[in-house]
Write a protein that holds these residues in place. Structure first.
Motif: not given
Length: 299
Positions: A15, A168, A200-202, A296
């Motif tokens: 990412a 994710a 969160h991955l973001d 997600c």
């Protein structure tokens, strides 16, 4: 900037790479060049071992995310050694390359985990918390961080990522956690009171970019959202988001029988707060677990 990234084919690394690729010149360290090309594209520069480099003079920054997944296999003694060496060896090699550089990169952002603190119960934990529980995850992360700090100098700042559970849409821990819920078999683990510190991955990618671009940032940072939750709350929220029941509870004795020592990482926990990064002014896009899970699971 010219960046060197280790662990670029992992969940976070992939990412991050996609976010950086159009703005910076990237070199990726990977054991499997073909896998890197398939995941990241063929327009990348790949090295398969750090011994290909004499120093790090060409690079402006290094982002070190490499490491054997910690929860994929039962913790036998051999697996523990693989987990340790996959982190320690690369980090130690990087520290030596920083030392060998006349003009070293300005920043090393190096992985760690909230396992640094060990089990902590329900009391909030910040980067300034001095109480740690001496167990495998603490020893793993403490030595990992100590190796990274060796790269620090008047020319290089070091940022340490004490990362929580990364949520994710594709892959990672959530994919495994959601599976029993999708079949109507999900529920809390043990008594459900253990705290879960997640991100969160973001936000994980944004946080790394924030550390990369802000020269006042150095030292350890908790890469966790500001609202940790109990396993019970996480389980019920996930069930609501998936429109599934949350009726079954997995007994602690079953988890220990299945996973051995690794079960303690799931049955205990920490309420880790991202105090230092918020003091710098960083803002999270997904600060509640419901919002993060909805994003997600929207597909």
């Amino acid at each position: 900037m010219k960046l060197l990234i280790t662990g670029a084919t992992g969940l976070i690394g992939t990412a991050l790479y996609k976010k950086l690729r159009n703005q910076h010149q990237l070199t990726v360290l990977t054991r499997n060049a073909n896998k890197a090309y398939q995941k990241l594209g063929h327009d990348i520069e790949v090295i398969t071992q750090l011994s290909e480099l004499n120093d790090l003079n060409p690079f402006d920054a290094v982002i070190n995310l490499a490491g054997e997944p910690i929860a994929d296999k039962r913790w036998s003694n051999d697996q523990k050694r693989r987990i340790e060496q996959s982190r320690w060896q690369i980090t130690e090699q990087l520290a030596h390359l920083f030392e060998a550089s006349d003009q070293p990169p300005g920043v090393l952002i190096s992985g760690s985990a909230i396992g640094y603190y060990g089990r902590q119960g329900r009391e909030p934990v910040t980067e300034d918390s001095h109480k740690v529980h001496d167990e495998f995850t603490h020893r793993l992360c403490a030595h990992w961080e100590a190796l990274a700090i060796q790269a620090e100098s008047d020319k290089t700042r070091v940022c340490l990522l004490r990362t929580g559970i990364v949520l994710a849409q594709d892959g990672g821990a959530l994919q495994r956690m959601a599976l029993p819920f999708k079949f109507g078999l999900g529920g809390p683990i043990g008594d459900g009171k253990q705290m879960m510190s997640w991100i969160h991955l973001d936000d994980m990618v944004d946080l790394i970019l924030y550390l990369l671009n802000n020269e006042e940032c150095k030292g350890p940072y908790n890469a966790t959202a500001p609202n940790p939750v109990s396993n019970e709350e996480f389980s019920r929220t996930l069930a609501r988001v998936l429109n599934r029941p949350c009726l079954l509870r997995v007994p602690a004795v079953v988890m220990r029988a299945l996973l051995g020592e690794m079960a303690d990482m799931i049955l205990t926990g920490q309420a880790v707060l991202p105090e230092r990064i918020q003091q710098h002014g960083f803002e999270f896009r997904h600060s509640t677990v419901r919002d993060a899970l909805q994003q997600c699971c929207k597909a």
